[in-house]
Write a protein that holds these residues in place. Structure first.
Motif, mmCIF file in Angstrom:
data_model
loop_
_atom_site.group_PDB
_atom_site.id
_atom_site.type_symbol
_atom_site.label_atom_id
_atom_site.label_comp_id
_atom_site.label_asym_id
_atom_site.label_seq_id
_atom_site.Cartn_x
_atom_site.Cartn_y
_atom_site.Cartn_z
ATOM 1 N N ASP A 71 0.828 -1.217 0.000
ATOM 2 C CA ASP A 71 0.000 0.000 0.000
ATOM 3 C C ASP A 71 0.859 1.263 0.000
ATOM 4 N N GLN A 72 1.999 1.189 -0.631
ATOM 5 C CA GLN A 72 2.875 2.372 -0.737
ATOM 6 C C GLN A 72 3.302 2.907 0.625
ATOM 7 N N GLY A 73 3.462 2.012 1.543
ATOM 8 C CA GLY A 73 3.967 2.443 2.834
ATOM 9 C C GLY A 73 2.924 3.052 3.738
ATOM 10 N N LEU A 74 1.671 2.968 3.328
ATOM 11 C CA LEU A 74 0.637 3.604 4.123
ATOM 12 C C LEU A 74 0.545 2.996 5.523
ATOM 13 N N ARG A 75 0.476 1.677 5.586
ATOM 14 C CA ARG A 75 0.367 1.032 6.903
ATOM 15 C C ARG A 75 1.628 1.279 7.736
ATOM 16 N N ARG A 76 2.771 1.296 7.063
ATOM 17 C CA ARG A 76 4.005 1.555 7.798
ATOM 18 C C ARG A 76 3.937 2.934 8.458
ATOM 19 N N ARG A 77 3.498 3.869 7.687
ATOM 20 C CA ARG A 77 3.441 5.232 8.220
ATOM 21 C C ARG A 77 2.440 5.362 9.353
ATOM 22 N N LEU A 78 1.294 4.747 9.159
ATOM 23 C CA LEU A 78 0.294 4.808 10.229
ATOM 24 C C LEU A 78 0.824 4.132 11.493
ATOM 25 N N ALA A 79 1.503 3.019 11.297
ATOM 26 C CA ALA A 79 2.017 2.294 12.460
ATOM 27 C C ALA A 79 3.090 3.107 13.179
ATOM 28 N N LEU A 80 4.009 3.670 12.393
ATOM 29 C CA LEU A 80 5.060 4.479 13.018
ATOM 30 C C LEU A 80 4.457 5.688 13.727
ATOM 31 N N GLY A 81 3.462 6.269 13.106
ATOM 32 C CA GLY A 81 2.790 7.410 13.730
ATOM 33 C C GLY A 81 2.156 6.993 15.044
ATOM 34 N N ALA A 82 1.476 5.873 15.013
ATOM 35 C CA ALA A 82 0.834 5.371 16.231
ATOM 36 C C ALA A 82 1.876 5.158 17.320
ATOM 37 N N LEU A 83 2.983 4.602 16.932
ATOM 38 C CA LEU A 83 4.058 4.372 17.897
ATOM 39 C C LEU A 83 4.602 5.684 18.456
ATOM 40 N N ASN A 84 4.929 6.580 17.547
ATOM 41 C CA ASN A 84 5.512 7.838 17.999
ATOM 42 C C ASN A 84 4.564 8.606 18.909
ATOM 43 N N TRP A 85 3.299 8.497 18.580
ATOM 44 C CA TRP A 85 2.322 9.235 19.370
ATOM 45 C C TRP A 85 2.213 8.708 20.802
#
Lengths: 192, 192, 192, 192
Positions: free
Chosen positions: C148-162
DNA sequence: AATGAATGAGGCTTCATTCAT
DNA sequence: TATGAATGAAGCCTCATTCAT
């Protein structure tokens, strides 16, 4: 920042700064001291001037503009080359005395100007010196002064400028005597 | 602290300081910069000089002592009043060129000296000027220069000192020409 | 200035700065406060760091280097794509907790970095994210995660960082639970 | 001071402040800059807002009120738990994009609020989050999401909030895709 | 509502100097 | 003599805020 560069108030502040820079030196005079002598808070200083350096610029510029004005007026009333030379020397001494602070600062603190400010003031100085060049040239044409590539002009101006180092108006020497002797020396005359 | 005030090393350090003070000004030159240019650490500087100010004193003093020495030597070989005047002017120009750094510093940074240092240097300066006074007096006695309470002497010295502002030894003008013109002006002569 | 960038002392200072920047914000934390907490004078701070900004840089850099190190170690011991993903999430949470101060500062004060510093740190960040990219790619190859063009990766990293915003290690939630749930969400699993 | 807190003029000013705070940060944005961008003088700003801090409060409050309004509207039109969850995610993304400035400011400058302001905004935030809590609860009741003490909700909201860090509306990714993926992850679904 | 000069506290940084090694 | 970390006073300048107009 107050943009009215010629306001009465600003001129007062510049005069005070000139006195302090002359007495203590630019680097040594603190912004707080400046403000205190001006009767304001140090923060308020920066409504009138962007920088400490801009104050220095204003001081020197005002001295130079004044010098130019006085020189021009003096020349208006003089006719012969020698009269004109004499008038110029007299005028130079006048500003040196009237605006002594500013001129001393110009001599001593030239280095502390920013490149930009200095460039601007170099123009003013060149304009002033070209007046001298012109008058000396007239004297040369009249056979009063030898053509020496400006050597005598430079020596004479140096002698004049240096007077701020030792001349005190409350001494026995009158400015007129100074100017007369200077012209005599330039023209190769001896009162003997 | 190194008490040997005339050690070779110390003279080197003083020369370096002279260059920096001349180029950047005393206040603007930091102890760290001085030390860096001397190849040592800032802390080590204080083994050679008590103070930053003492360095300034040493710079100016060395220039003055040198000037005196050269003037005396020049006078030894000169006979007539006019020759002696010429020799003195020449000597003055020589130091001004040789030790330009130190003399520029003397002119510009005089104010930064402590009162004590200044008093000491004033003595040196007076000693030097009395040499000029003497020679000029001889010229007066010989009828070459009018008695004008030192006015011409002061103007001449001023003209000479001011040369550090504009004279460049790599220009078309030779120091001898300068000295000659200066003497001519003092004596009221014109090459025309 | 102390050039030994990895000295024990410097690391201590950086840790103290991290805490203060995290608690009060970079702009709001004064150099004097920093120095006081470090037990030195404000002037001494500048033997260790050129700038206030350099301290900020050091804080963020140390957090990032640490994160990278921990991530690499965690991956060494993991085999299957899913294990590796889990190890990475776990490692990320570990640094987020261990170096919370530094990471919070990285998030909040990114803007206060100079362009040069930021460019350097962007490289570090990219290097770190490329580790995630790789592991996620392995999961994709294994059919565990959609492309998905890194979409899930980004959401996951965001969730983590948050998590730094709300997660407190002394609460009922264990870091392992967090990591597990995160991986479940990334892989599209539900514990139901 | 203008007591009409919802006047058109005031809303304009708040929007301008939001942009500046977002771009430069609250501490870094000066009152003068704010005033300049608003087309008034710095002194005039204080007729509209008591404090600089009150402007920050107004910015964040407006973003939050807007978010709440959009969320409520979105839920009105949704029926099933999953639809409602989807609508909520979609709404959240909408405000995040529409009022990006205000939300970025809320995230980054939370710390600069006074305690009183912060307390007021915490209430708003709690109210907003309770909407999420409710919808997630509905999903739990419907067996779509596990009961994990709000862990998935928090991770999801974090992932959403973090989008302001990387999501650009002019990129290839549509907001709908984002919302859909987010819901999928929350519900433990994989498109594979 | 608006102005803009003035305030004054406080920020970052520099720098001559000291001192333990 | 030499080092270099530490000092601490002081420098320039910024900035939110006020107030008379």
């Amino acid at each position: 920042m107050n943009k009215n560069k010629n306001s009465k108030r600003r001129q007062e502040l510049v005069a005070i700064a000139a006195r302090l820079f002359c007495d203590q030196g630019y680097e040594t005079t603190t912004v707080r001291t400046l403000a205190a002598e001006m009767g304001i808070q140090s923060g308020s200083l920066f409504h009138h001037f962007k920088d400490k350096q801009e104050i220095l610029f204003a001081v020197i510029e005002s001295g130079m503009l004044h010098a130019m004005e006085i020189a021009r007026q003096a020349l208006c009333e003089a006719q012969t080359p020698e009269e004109r030379l004499h008038a110029l020397a007299q005028a130079h001494l006048s500003t040196l005395l009237q605006d002594r602070d500013a001129h001393v600062v110009a001599i001593y603190e030239w280095r502390s100007l920013t490149d930009l400010s200095r460039a601007h003031l170099v123009e003013l100085r060149d304009a002033y010196e070209s007046i001298w060049r012109e008058v000396i040239y007239e004297c040369q044409q009249a056979g009063l002064v030898p053509d020496d590539q400006g050597l005598r002009r430079r020596l004479a101006l140096g002698a004049l400028n240096w007077t701020v180092q030792w001349y005190r108006p409350d001494g026995p020497l009158r400015p007129e005597d100074l100017a007369q002797t200077l012209v005599d020396m330039l023209l190769g005359r001896s009162p003997l």
